[in-house]
Design a protein around this motif. Structure first.
Motif: not given
Ligand code: MG
Ligand code: ADP
Length: 333
Positions: A91, A200, A118, A114
């Motif tokens: 991330t 991500d 984040n 995700d």
């Molecule tokens: Mg991550």
């Protein structure tokens, strides 16, 4: 220290795992700006001095006056940032490389895949449950332009946020047709306005990561310079190979980035040597140091390049982004 068990997936990697660390904390340099280890406060003290402020200003100027980056020669590059290990810097790398490219005039989209969201947090976009997000995109409930938002703190940077709803997607996708192609179907051919799309990935090799690897053309693997860094990598590479043979023949591990490098440990060098022996030219020359500013920046919804442009973390992510952009230009022209 006892020798940790070498897991079977490592067998395919050249040289296996590095030898256990020989870390001598007694030799740590006081005031090392790459610091961040417990007990080191000197960097924080230094950060408040006029010299540090001047250095930040100089770094901002350097960033602003760096020669412009070329756009990718063959159109938008779609890059999945993957490693099934958690906490290796996926991330952090996604956010900071994306911000550095955007800062240098390129148009960048980050797709947060995700459920923890984040990347969404770090880029300062809403991601509470119910927000239009990558969940609706994957399930085909909304189109890309309905879920994309502009990052508040970064010009030229757009985000598809991830909400906790995505946690259920892994199971919901199982019963859907072309479940591995959902993301590809929703984004391919629809990002003409972007130069880079970064996806991500979550820390697993489940359907969310598979969707990212089917939608992308390139994989960026961040590898943390720590003892277990290489564990599980053979499994990731095996999965990438499977996806290449069945679902996405174009997929390529184009970039490997060493993260959280601590130059004071011999271990970091061992990992670096090991990774370079295995991945060769795909490994960026720029290495990201362990740097407390990198860890602090997401708390302010900022990339480290905005949060503290003079920090080592910011400068290295700036360089890593340039390397990614300039390498592609050199190789694909
Ligand atoms: Mg991550
Ligand atoms: P992943 O996405 O692979 O799970 P993250 O990018 O979230 O990993 O990083 C894990 C943790 O390590 C986060 O708390 C992050 O702030 C911190 N971190 C990442 N890179 C660095 C770095 N270069 N220096 C210091 N802390 C870092």
């Amino acid at each position: 220290m006892t020798e940790p068990e070498v897991s079977p997936p490592l067998a395919g990697l050249a040289g296996g795992v590095p030898t256990p660390p020989d870390v001598s904390r007694e030799t740590l340099a006081v005031g090392d700006p790459a610091g961040g280890a417990p007990g080191e406060t000197s960097f924080e003290d230094w950060a408040d001095t006029p010299l540090a402020a001047a250095s930040r200003q100089a770094a901002s100027l350097r960033h602003a006056t760096a020669p412009p980056l070329p756009r990718p020669p063959n159109g938008c590059r779609v890059i999945a940032v993957a490693n099934q290990k958690g906490g290796v810097g996926k991330t952090t790398t996604t956010v900071n490389v994306a911000a550095a490219l955007a800062m240098q005039g390129l148009s960048v989209l980050v797709v947060d895949l995700d459920p923890q969201g984040n990347a969404s947090t770090a880029l300062g976009v809403d991601h509470q449950a119910g927000t239009p997000s990558s969940y609706q995109l994957l399930l085909g409930e909304m189109a890309l332009d309905q879920v994309v938002v502009q990052s508040r703190n970064h010009q030229g940077l757009s985000v598809v946020p991830a909400t906790i709803d995505l946690a259920g997607a892994e199971i919901e996708l199982v019963s859907l047709t072309s479940r591995e192609h959902r993301l590809a179907q929703e984004i391919r051919g629809k990002f003409a306005q972007y130069d880079y799309v970064f996806v991500d990935c979550p820390p697993s090799l489940g359907l969310l990561t598979v969707n990212a690897l089917v939608a992308a053309r390139e994989v960026l693997i961040p590898i943390q310079c720590e003892y277990y860094a290489l564990e599980g990598l053979a499994q990731l590479l095996g999965n990438i190979e499977l996806i290449r043979s069945g679902l996405n023949p174009e997929l390529l591990v184009s970039t490997v980035l060493l993260t959280m490098y601590d130059k004071r440990t011999r271990l970091a060098d061992d990992v670096s040597t090991e990774v370079r022996a295995h991945f060769g030219d795909s490994v960026l020359e720029t290495v990201i140091p362990r740097n407390v500013k990198v860890a602090e920046a997401p708390g302010y919804g900022q990339s480290v390049l905005d949060y503290d442009p003079g920090s080592q973390g910011a400068q290295c992510y700036f360089e890593a982004a340039r390397e990614i952009a300039l390498r592609a230009h050199r190789e694909e022209r």
